[in-house]
Design a protein around this motif. Structure first.
Motif, short mmCIF file in Angstrom:
data_model
loop_
_atom_site.label_atom_id
_atom_site.label_comp_id
_atom_site.label_asym_id
_atom_site.label_seq_id
_atom_site.Cartn_x
_atom_site.Cartn_y
_atom_site.Cartn_z
N LEU A 186 9.38 5.39 -1.02
CA LEU A 186 8.45 4.32 -0.63
C LEU A 186 8.68 3.95 0.84
O LEU A 186 7.73 3.68 1.58
CB LEU A 186 8.66 3.09 -1.53
N ALA B 284 5.80 4.01 3.56
CA ALA B 284 5.48 2.79 4.30
C ALA B 284 5.57 3.03 5.80
O ALA B 284 4.73 2.60 6.58
CB ALA B 284 6.42 1.66 3.89
N ARG C 132 3.10 -3.33 10.69
CA ARG C 132 3.77 -3.34 9.38
C ARG C 132 4.66 -4.56 9.19
O ARG C 132 5.10 -4.82 8.09
CB ARG C 132 4.60 -2.06 9.19
N LEU D 89 5.76 -4.47 4.90
CA LEU D 89 6.25 -3.10 4.73
C LEU D 89 7.58 -2.90 5.46
O LEU D 89 8.45 -2.20 4.96
CB LEU D 89 5.20 -2.10 5.24
N LEU E 268 2.95 -4.93 1.00
CA LEU E 268 2.85 -3.88 -0.01
C LEU E 268 1.56 -4.05 -0.83
O LEU E 268 0.78 -3.11 -0.98
CB LEU E 268 4.07 -3.93 -0.93
N ASN F 235 -1.58 -3.32 1.18
CA ASN F 235 -1.83 -1.90 1.40
C ASN F 235 -2.37 -1.23 0.14
O ASN F 235 -3.29 -0.42 0.20
CB ASN F 235 -0.55 -1.21 1.87
N GLU G 69 11.07 -1.31 4.24
CA GLU G 69 11.70 -0.18 4.94
C GLU G 69 13.16 -0.47 5.24
O GLU G 69 14.03 0.37 5.04
CB GLU G 69 10.96 0.12 6.25
N THR H 176 0.98 3.54 0.43
CA THR H 176 2.20 3.13 -0.27
C THR H 176 2.04 3.20 -1.78
O THR H 176 3.02 3.06 -2.52
CB THR H 176 2.62 1.69 0.12
#
Lengths: 158, 775, 277
Positions: C93, C97, C106, C81, C111, C114, C85, C124
């Motif tokens: 998103l 996240a 994270r 994640l 992705l 999650n 980011e 997410t």
């Protein structure tokens, strides 16, 4: 169910290649502590919640209780034992940024990665990174002071 | 010299390099591992335990159940180390699996099959006191107990402390205004980041070697001897650094299991280590409380009467909860001068995890009740909340609830703390302001006081030895739990011997065979008791140094002084002998020697403490009271009921600041813990009294960035009999925080908030009038 | 520590992964696809997950893809994640996240992990539901692409042996006005009381929620009510609340009634910020 899943793996830890035999389901934390004697990474929850076991994998902080040792084959692992007289360690000492010291290795590894990779970190970034670790003794204000001092020094020398 | 400086902690570099070792860091090949099997029920009869399947797994060496074990407990022996016949709380140990590895043990533990017959469970203490409530200890009347514990058989009352001071009827008669309020909170947890751990090994010669993450290594030794009939001299307890304790590592629990486990495998070394979930509910917790406070005052704000009922949620076993409930009674009024006091403080059994000391030892709990009532009283009187506290602040000449007469030494200067707090908080500027349509800022304050109700004969010993270069080793039974006390002891010794604190070494770990006893590392008593012992040990060493030097220098001891690594003539320092030349005896040029190794010995025992009178509570529970005034400033959103804690203040009279950064750390750390407790921490129970959040994922302590700005100052009113005047200070920052936060939020939200934790949903519910629980 | 025996497998290609799964299953074993691993390790400890083998998909190039194509974002399921980011291809998103767990976690949570997790918040997925994204799924019968709405209904609906390879998002969504808010019981780390994500496309608000029900969802019914501009705002929001799926969570994070209170305020803020008056 007792067929063992132990296997030999080569791990690169603090610049040294180590050969260990471990279960494939063993976490990095478990192997660091029990096979390599690197007890600096601490078990606090084994659930990814407290951050006491934080180590660096390829320079990125991870919770070593949440990663299998075998996943790190081919990667570079850094633990608190791999840091020597770094500015963040000195700042933690000078600012009394620990008391019992149990969460300290995890906090320092995370803060070290932060100060190394994001010398321009603002307050929001510092918080975003450091809220990954729980300290139960200090008020966090001491840790904040230590981290900010290192960031200040970094910015000055750059 | 060393006192008053922010000397770097002696354990600092080990702690920032990962070299500091805690109990579970000592690994040994061949050591066995134990896994606990715990109860999924809060109250149930154990019908059967089937261990066959688990026992047959490879690597399993023993499985231990509760049959035939002695009952344990420090004040009241009510707890089997492993449940027998029935379980009384969710998480209680029902069996212990010992195996070659933790994985083997876990696999086997998962196969231990226990048949339970659920029994009705009771959670709230007030429910447990009702007629017809499930009885948690049917045999309460037959338990062994100490002289000053008063269980009430056929009830769920483990102990009752009564305070009867003055004439309560007269107090009401003199009161123009009376307020009454009730507060409540459930048990919560210490959450030391190091979970509890103990290892045990029994050697063929009978030595029992325990290692434990504990505040009470010396108590472990005594209790194993008492419970299991072992020779006390055979028991050796090691305690390395401890990773946070906060009271939670004062009780003795896993150590007993480790001992039993080792015994079951022929004395092999066994490690018992709590997973986080076990550490939170199987091991003892922070006590819960239901309390009612009634205060009466004259129109001009002088408090004339206080009637207080504390119902402490001691959980399934009394452990130290009895002591906690007593400590709250001892200081039940808060630091206010009240002549007429009636208080009943009950330690009540429930089917919750059992309670034990938590930093503050019943005082943040007591303060939450009293200080909410104080705010209410001020409102009813139409008086400033600070003013009411200032007016009634306890002072020398006043008496405590247990009728101890206070003087300049045994109580700090509360008015001075309050005065400084008022300035720091800019109290007179505003107490509540509306920033915009939704945003309100408010301030809340609380006073704090505490004495330490530890055993009246508790003692502490210190040994000083010298190194060949004249440097000194300090050996003390104080456990380094994070408070930095051992560094403070080094400062005290350095100051006394007039030497560089860098030349004073401390032995961090405890070995009960070679370390002089310090009763328990609890109650902010380390610096006071061990500090006194250290001073005495230094004096003892000085005496010995002077005796040898007197021969060497051919001068009377009265003319000698010790300092700067020398023993020298007071009137002519150029005539001296280096300490290093006499610390191991002095050798004359011709080879003759005198003196010998110097060992400084010191001890301290608390004096003049007495048990409390059963009917009135009169008695002297502790040596001194540290006082403080504390406050918080919050920003509250009236629309969504969220809030931020902007600032937290404390002004504490700690007598003398021995190490400024360490003292600030103690105060701020305690405040942080108090705010975390007050704002977010609690166990949540289902209707069967099972804990729903025994994980840090769902039980979430305060994190970095959620912390306010801390503003802490100290007042220095010396305690004459304490080392350099320093008062206990490890807990006091915590005590006022819950009440101050509740007071600020109640003011901001304009609704009384008398429950903890103070989460936005609680405030929302109170604003809605408690009735919108269903949709 | 996983308290039972597992074998670990590190395939380098989609085909290898699928084949491994099949082979292991034929050997009578229970394999699991493994992304960041955080949830599998967490739940294994508590004996809430059982497996004999884990197949680590992090070394499959397609699962690590992060591509900004002219019309499409391609997001590999094994991207941590924090990687998403920092690259910030899809700001909504990124915001979703960023509120998951904590930053260190994270760095491991992916992705795909999650979205496909058992722990039911799966926050997410909200932006991906709102953007009508496409899911690329690998299985025995090859790699296929389909609408997220076909494979994600409250939770991912994959057949045995299938795994999520990528998510594809039409790039136009990345620049739409959006709203994201997460409220917790208290504090800044932890599970949500309510997480709301919304975008405004063609004048219409789309909304997806987590923490309200024991699953994340996007509700057309709610969107219709919220977009019914001829009605007073209050009625639109009340209507949206009435259109919520059931059950409303009532648990240790918060009561159902309080969650609805929080949600209602968020909906007001959402419309306020997105200009849906």
């Amino acid at each position: 169910m007792e067929s063992s899943t132990k296997c030999e793996m080569q791990l690169l830890v603090n610049g040294e290649t180590k050969s260990v035999v471990a279960r494939q389901g063993d976490t990095l934390l478990f192997v660091l502590r029990n096979e390599l004697g690197l007890t600096g990474a601490k078990p606090g929850c084994l659930n990814g919640d407290c951050g006491a076991c934080t180590a660096l994998v390829d320079g990125t902080p991870i919770k070593s209780c949440m990663m299998l040792a075998i996943e790190t084959v081919g990667k570079e692992i850094t633990t608190i034992e791999g840091l020597h007289n770094t500015p963040i360690q000195r700042a933690f000492v000078e600012h009394f940024a620990f008391q019992c010291g149990y969460c300290t290795p995890g906090f320092i590894m995370n803060a070290y990665a932060l100060t190394e990779t994001k010398p321009d970190a603002d307050d929001a970034t510092i918080q975003e990174w450091l809220e990954s670790n729980i300290c139960r003794c200090t008020s966090y204000q001491e840790i904040e002071a230590a981290v900010k001092e290192v960031l200040r020094q970094k910015r000055k020398t750059e | 010299m060393a006192i008053g400086k922010s000397v770097i902690r002696k354990d600092a570099w080990d702690k920032v390099t990962g070299r500091a070792k805690y109990t579970n860091d000592f690994k040994e090949k061949g050591m066995l591992h134990a896994k606990l099997v715990t109860s999924p029920y809060a109250h149930a009869r154990i019908r059967a335990i089937d261990i066959e399947k688990a026992r047959s797994l490879p690597g399993v060496r023993a499985i231990i159940t509760g049959e035939g074990l002695p009952l344990t407990g420090e004040d009241l022996r009510d707890r089997p180390p492993i449940a027998f016949d029935k379980v009384r709380y969710h998480g209680e140990v029902v069996a212990l699996v010992v195996a070659d590895t933790l994985v083997h043990a876990e696999k086997a533990a998962n196969l231990v099959h226990v048949v339970y017959e659920p029994l009705p469970a009771v959670g709230k203490p007030s429910e447990a006191l009702k007629e017809g409530a499930p009885l948690i200890h049917e045999q309460l009347g037959s338990y062994q107990k100490n002289e000053h514990t008063y269980p009430e058989p056929n009830t769920n009352i483990a102990h009752r402390t009564k305070i009867r001071k003055g004439n309560i009827e007269q107090g009401w008669a003199e009161s123009d205004v009376v307020v009454e309020t009730s507060v409540a909170f459930s048990p919560s947890d210490h959450v030391a980041i190091e979970t509890r751990c103990a290892t045990a090994e029994i050697l063929p010669d009978g030595h029992i070697i325990i290692s434990a993450s504990s505040q009470s290594p010396f108590m472990i030794k005594r209790l194993i001897s008492t419970y299991f009939g072992e020779d006390v001299g055979n028991i050796i307890v090691h305690t390395p650094l401890v990773g946070g304790a906060y009271g939670g590592k004062a009780p003795v629990q896993l150590e007993l299991l480790a001992y039993l486990a080792s015994k079951a495998v022929g004395g092999r070394k066994v490690s018992v280590w709590n997973a986080r979930e076990e550490d939170m509910i199987t091991s003892p917790v922070h006590i819960g409380l239901e309390a009612t406070v009634k205060l009466g005052a004259t129109k001009d704000g002088y408090i004339k009467a206080a009637e207080i009922l504390f119902l402490f949620d001691g959980g399934a076993y009394s452990d130290k909860a009895i002591d906690v409930s007593r400590a709250a009674a001892v200081d039940c009024t808060g630091p206010y001068h009240i002549e007429n006091v009636w208080c009943d403080s009950l330690c009540v059994y429930t089917n919750h995890p059992y309670a034990t000391p938590f930093r503050g030892f019943g005082h943040s709990e007591q303060a939450f009740a009293i200080e909410r009532a104080m705010d209410l009283l001020a409102e009813k009187l139409g008086m400033d909340k600070w003013e009411l506290r200032r007016k009634n602040a306890i002072r020398p000449g006043h008496t405590t609830p247990t009728q101890v007469v206070l003087n300049r030494s045994n109580v700090g200067d509360l008015p001075a703390c309050l005065d400084r707090l008022r300035e720091l908080m800019e109290w007179d500027e505003w107490q509540r302001i509306e920033i915009d349509a939704y945003t309100v800022r408010a301030k809340g304050i609380s006073c704090a006081w505490k004495t330490s109700t530890i055993d009246p004969d508790a003692s502490s010993g210190v040994l000083l030895t010298f190194n060949p270069d004249g440097s000194v080793n300090v050996i003390s039974g104080v456990v380094e739990i994070g408070t930095g006390t051992k560094t403070i002891l080094a400062q005290i010794v350095a100051e006394k011997l007039k030497m560089d604190v860098n030349d004073v070494y401390v032995k961090m770990d405890i070995d009960t065979q070679t370390t002089p006893e310090h009763w328990k590392t609890v109650g902010s008593r380390g610096t006071f008791m061990a500090g006194r012992a250290a001073l005495e040990a230094a004096d003892d060493a000085i005496r010995q140094l002077k005796a040898i030097a007197s021969c060497v220098l051919r001068a009377s001891v009265e003319d000698l002084e010790v300092g700067y690594g020398k023993v020298f003539l007071r009137d002519d320092p150029s005539i001296y002998v280096p300490v290093k030349d006499i610390a191991y005896g002095y050798k004359y040029p011709n080879g003759n020697a005198i003196g010998g190794q110097i060992i400084g010995r010191g001890n301290y025992i608390l004096r003049h403490l007495t048990p409390l009178n059963k009917e009135t509570g009169a008695g002297k529970p502790g040596p001194e009271w540290t006082v403080g005034a504390e406050g918080v400033e919050i920003e509250f959103n009236r629309r969504d009921y969220t809030y931020k804690i902007l600032k937290a203040f404390a002004v504490i009279d700690i007598g003398k600041v021995l190490n400024p950064k360490a003292a600030l750390g103690q105060a701020m750390g305690a405040m942080s813990m108090g705010l975390s407790f007050a704002s977010r921490e609690t166990f949540l129970f289902d209707r069967y009294e099972r804990v729903l959040n025994p994980q840090l994922r769902t039980y979430r302590p305060i994190r970095f960035g959620e912390h306010p700005e801390y503003i802490v100052e100290f007042i220095e009113t010396p305690q004459i009999d304490a080392p350099y005047g320093a008062r206990g200070a490890g807990e006091h920052g915590l005590i006022g925080m819950p009440a101050a936060l509740a007071n600020a939020l109640s003011l901001a939200a304009e609704v009384p908030l008398n429950e903890l934790p103070l989460i936005p949903e609680l405030i929302w519910r109170k604003k809605k009038g408690d009735s919108h629980d269903s949709i | 520590m996983i308290p039972f025996e597992i074998t670990y497998h590190r395939p380098r290609s989609i085909e290898e992964a699928v084949h491994l799964f099949d082979t292991l299953q034929q050997q009578g074993k229970k394999p699991l696809y493994y992304g960041g691993g955080t949830e599998i390790i967490t739940l294994s400890r508590l004996h809430l997950v059982a497996a004999d083998a884990v197949i680590d998909i992090k070394h499959i190039p397609e699962c690590r893809t992060l591509e900004f194509n002219p019309h499409e974002l391609v997001l590999g399921s094994a991207l941590p994640l924090t990687t998403l980011e920092e690259a910030n291809p899809f700001p909504l998103l990124t915001k979703a996240a960023r509120e998951v767990a904590d930053r260190t976690a994270r760095n491991q949570i992916t992705l795909g992990g999650n979205i496909c997790g058992q722990i039911f918040y799966r926050e997410t997925v909200l932006p991906l539901l709102l953007s009508d994204s496409q899911a690329v799924i690998a299985g025995k019968d090859g790699v296929k692409q389909c609408s997220i709405h076909d494979v994600f209904l409250q939770h991912i609906r994959l057949k045995p042996g299938q795994f999520l390879v990528q998510m594809k998002v039409d790039r136009s969504y990345a620049s739409l006005p959006h709203f994201h808010r997460k409220r917790r019981k208290q504090g800044k780390v932890g599970y949500p009381l309510v997480t709301a994500a919304a975008i405004k496309k063609d004048g219409q608000i789309r909304v997806a929620l987590s923490g309200v029900c024991p699953f994340p969802f996007r509700s057309k019914e709610m969107e219709e009510r919220l977009n019914a501009r001829h009605l007073p705002l209050h009625d639109r929001i009340e209507g949206a609340i009435r259109a919520l799926p059931r059950p409303i969570l009532d648990d240790i994070e918060g009561s159902a009634a309080y969650r609805l209170f929080v949600l209602k305020q968020m909906l007001f803020d959402m419309i306020d910020e997105l200009g849906g008056e």
